[in-house]
Design a protein around this motif. Structure first.
Motif, PDB file in Angstrom:
ATOM      1  N   GLU A  42       0.849  -1.194   0.000  1.00  0.00           N
ATOM      2  CA  GLU A  42       0.000   0.000   0.000  1.00  0.00           C
ATOM      3  C   GLU A  42       0.888   1.249   0.000  1.00  0.00           C
ATOM      4  N   HIS A  43       0.531   2.222  -0.841  1.00  0.00           N
ATOM      5  CA  HIS A  43       1.360   3.422  -0.984  1.00  0.00           C
ATOM      6  C   HIS A  43       0.503   4.659  -0.734  1.00  0.00           C
ATOM      7  N   ILE A  44       0.887   5.421   0.275  1.00  0.00           N
ATOM      8  CA  ILE A  44       0.198   6.665   0.621  1.00  0.00           C
ATOM      9  C   ILE A  44       1.122   7.834   0.299  1.00  0.00           C
ATOM     10  N   THR A  45       0.579   8.899  -0.276  1.00  0.00           N
ATOM     11  CA  THR A  45       1.371  10.104  -0.533  1.00  0.00           C
ATOM     12  C   THR A  45       0.795  11.273   0.262  1.00  0.00           C
ATOM     13  N   LEU A  46       1.680  12.186   0.629  1.00  0.00           N
ATOM     14  CA  LEU A  46       1.300  13.326   1.456  1.00  0.00           C
ATOM     15  C   LEU A  46       2.069  14.549   0.988  1.00  0.00           C
ATOM     16  N   ASP A  47       1.402  15.690   0.893  1.00  0.00           N
ATOM     17  CA  ASP A  47       2.043  16.935   0.465  1.00  0.00           C
ATOM     18  C   ASP A  47       2.282  17.828   1.679  1.00  0.00           C
ATOM     19  N   LEU A  48       3.552  18.030   2.012  1.00  0.00           N
ATOM     20  CA  LEU A  48       3.920  18.919   3.124  1.00  0.00           C
ATOM     21  C   LEU A  48       4.707  20.137   2.630  1.00  0.00           C
ATOM     22  N   SER A  49       4.566  20.453   1.357  1.00  0.00           N
ATOM     23  CA  SER A  49       5.388  21.512   0.757  1.00  0.00           C
ATOM     24  C   SER A  49       5.183  22.872   1.420  1.00  0.00           C
ATOM     25  N   THR A  50       3.970  23.150   1.900  1.00  0.00           N
ATOM     26  CA  THR A  50       3.742  24.463   2.526  1.00  0.00           C
ATOM     27  C   THR A  50       4.547  24.628   3.808  1.00  0.00           C
ATOM     28  N   MET A  51       4.941  23.529   4.421  1.00  0.00           N
ATOM     29  CA  MET A  51       5.728  23.619   5.647  1.00  0.00           C
ATOM     30  C   MET A  51       7.105  24.215   5.393  1.00  0.00           C
ATOM     31  N   PHE A  52       7.571  24.125   4.157  1.00  0.00           N
ATOM     32  CA  PHE A  52       8.929  24.581   3.845  1.00  0.00           C
ATOM     33  C   PHE A  52       8.940  25.833   2.971  1.00  0.00           C
ATOM     34  N   GLN A  53       7.828  26.564   2.970  1.00  0.00           N
ATOM     35  CA  GLN A  53       7.722  27.748   2.117  1.00  0.00           C
ATOM     36  C   GLN A  53       8.688  28.861   2.511  1.00  0.00           C
ATOM     37  N   PHE A  54       9.171  28.834   3.736  1.00  0.00           N
ATOM     38  CA  PHE A  54      10.091  29.875   4.193  1.00  0.00           C
ATOM     39  C   PHE A  54      11.554  29.437   4.118  1.00  0.00           C
ATOM     40  N   SER A  55      11.787  28.204   3.716  1.00  0.00           N
ATOM     41  CA  SER A  55      13.143  27.660   3.690  1.00  0.00           C
ATOM     42  C   SER A  55      13.916  28.130   2.459  1.00  0.00           C
ATOM     43  N   ASP A  56      15.233  28.303   2.624  1.00  0.00           N
ATOM     44  CA  ASP A  56      16.099  28.645   1.498  1.00  0.00           C
ATOM     45  C   ASP A  56      16.924  27.431   1.049  1.00  0.00           C
ATOM     46  N   CYS A  57      16.460  26.225   1.389  1.00  0.00           N
ATOM     47  CA  CYS A  57      17.166  25.010   1.005  1.00  0.00           C
ATOM     48  C   CYS A  57      17.298  24.930  -0.513  1.00  0.00           C
ATOM     49  N   SER A  58      18.479  24.569  -0.978  1.00  0.00           N
ATOM     50  CA  SER A  58      18.739  24.530  -2.421  1.00  0.00           C
ATOM     51  C   SER A  58      18.008  23.391  -3.133  1.00  0.00           C
ATOM     52  N   LEU A  59      17.436  22.454  -2.390  1.00  0.00           N
ATOM     53  CA  LEU A  59      16.689  21.355  -3.020  1.00  0.00           C
ATOM     54  C   LEU A  59      15.300  21.758  -3.482  1.00  0.00           C
ATOM     55  N   LEU A  60      14.798  22.859  -2.964  1.00  0.00           N
ATOM     56  CA  LEU A  60      13.408  23.207  -3.198  1.00  0.00           C
ATOM     57  C   LEU A  60      13.200  23.923  -4.530  1.00  0.00           C
ATOM     58  N   ALA A  61      12.047  23.659  -5.152  1.00  0.00           N
ATOM     59  CA  ALA A  61      11.744  24.200  -6.474  1.00  0.00           C
ATOM     60  C   ALA A  61      11.697  25.728  -6.473  1.00  0.00           C
ATOM     61  N   LYS A  62      11.306  26.320  -5.350  1.00  0.00           N
ATOM     62  CA  LYS A  62      11.177  27.778  -5.289  1.00  0.00           C
ATOM     63  C   LYS A  62      12.529  28.484  -5.144  1.00  0.00           C
TER      64      LYS A  62
ATOM     65  N   THR B 225      21.681  21.450   1.230  1.00  0.00           N
ATOM     66  CA  THR B 225      20.588  20.566   0.824  1.00  0.00           C
ATOM     67  C   THR B 225      19.845  19.969   2.028  1.00  0.00           C
ATOM     68  N   TYR B 226      20.193  20.441   3.213  1.00  0.00           N
ATOM     69  CA  TYR B 226      19.448  20.047   4.416  1.00  0.00           C
ATOM     70  C   TYR B 226      18.120  20.799   4.431  1.00  0.00           C
ATOM     71  N   VAL B 227      17.016  20.065   4.450  1.00  0.00           N
ATOM     72  CA  VAL B 227      15.680  20.663   4.536  1.00  0.00           C
ATOM     73  C   VAL B 227      15.339  20.782   6.019  1.00  0.00           C
ATOM     74  N   PRO B 228      15.049  21.994   6.518  1.00  0.00           N
ATOM     75  CA  PRO B 228      14.926  22.226   7.956  1.00  0.00           C
ATOM     76  C   PRO B 228      14.007  21.247   8.685  1.00  0.00           C
ATOM     77  N   PHE B 229      14.609  20.458   9.552  1.00  0.00           N
ATOM     78  CA  PHE B 229      13.900  19.513  10.425  1.00  0.00           C
ATOM     79  C   PHE B 229      12.981  18.574   9.634  1.00  0.00           C
ATOM     80  N   ARG B 230      13.377  18.261   8.423  1.00  0.00           N
ATOM     81  CA  ARG B 230      12.521  17.455   7.547  1.00  0.00           C
ATOM     82  C   ARG B 230      12.150  16.117   8.181  1.00  0.00           C
ATOM     83  N   ASN B 231      13.138  15.392   8.672  1.00  0.00           N
ATOM     84  CA  ASN B 231      12.826  14.088   9.237  1.00  0.00           C
ATOM     85  C   ASN B 231      11.945  14.189  10.476  1.00  0.00           C
ATOM     86  N   GLY B 232      12.090  15.284  11.234  1.00  0.00           N
ATOM     87  CA  GLY B 232      11.213  15.488  12.379  1.00  0.00           C
ATOM     88  C   GLY B 232       9.767  15.636  11.952  1.00  0.00           C
TER      89      GLY B 232
END
Length: 227
Positions: free
Chosen positions: A57-77, A101-108
């Protein structure tokens, strides 16, 4: 026992998924893939392919708004270029801080979200693919043993002691992860690790360098480089 695997479609999480399926059976495994605003969809496409392969079973989740303030170089914005060098070289320039390329507290955030879903799906354990190479030098601090122990305590207590997390690779290297995966006959040709979204891996970003080296240390070539 039912297990939820935090699943990106990359090498490490696919190996963790294979371990969970091997131990508990695919009927007792749920994969959770999270979109966080990354530059491309290659990871999600890979995740879909791997889940189809293992019939989980595969579930997908969108948490992109959580990182809208991040300057991580991985992000599309973000228009910053992704560093084309090893993590060791990048860390020489960060003054002890995580790499760009560290996304702030991503794993948390991922583990917290996964906990809510795991409890709702009747799971009692979460797997995720953090390993010692990612934690080295503080490159990705949310892959460290200290972080894992703290999150496990919080999730265990916060779930009414119903749920634990397990990072089976936390004390081993990426080369060790590949060895485990090769023994389990993981379909690494279906996975994607590169930070770029091209037809083939760029071979130059930190994760490509680490991935290529991990296969070479096992005396084999990354199957993505043979396509």
């Amino acid at each position: 026992m039912k297990v939820l695997v935090l699943f990106s479609g990359g090498l490490d999480s696919t190996t963790a998924l294979a371990m969970a399926v091997d131990k508990y059976g695919n009927d007792n495994v749920v994969a959770l893939s999270i979109f966080y605003g990354q530059r491309h969809n290659k990871e999600i496409e890979a995740a879909n392919a791997v889940c189809d392969y293992y019939k989980v079973e595969h579930i997908t989740l969108d948490l992109s708004t959580m990182f809208q303030f991040s300057d991580c170089s991985l992000l599309a914005k973000n228009d910053d270029e992704i560093p084309m060098e090893s993590y060791a070289e990048q860390l020489k320039k960060t003054n002890g801080k995580p790499v760009s390329t560290y996304v702030p507290f991503r794993n948390g955030l991922f583990l917290s979200s996964a906990s809510a879903i795991a409890l709702s799906k009747g799971c009692s354990k979460i797997y995720y693919g953090a390993h010692s190479d990612d934690a080295a030098g503080n490159a990705y601090p949310d892959c460290s043993p200290a972080f894992n122990d703290a999150m496990n305590t919080a999730i265990y207590e916060g779930s009414g002691r119903q749920l634990t997390i397990e990072a089976p690779f936390i004390g081993i290297t990426k080369a060790d992860v590949v060895k485990i995966g090769l023994d389990l006959k993981v379909p690494y040709e279906l996975t994607w690790s590169c930070y770029e979204g091209g037809e083939k891996p760029c071979g130059k970003c930190g994760t490509c360098i680490d991935r290529t080296a991990a296969f070479e240390k096992n005396g084999v070539t990354d199957p993505l480089l043979l396509k």
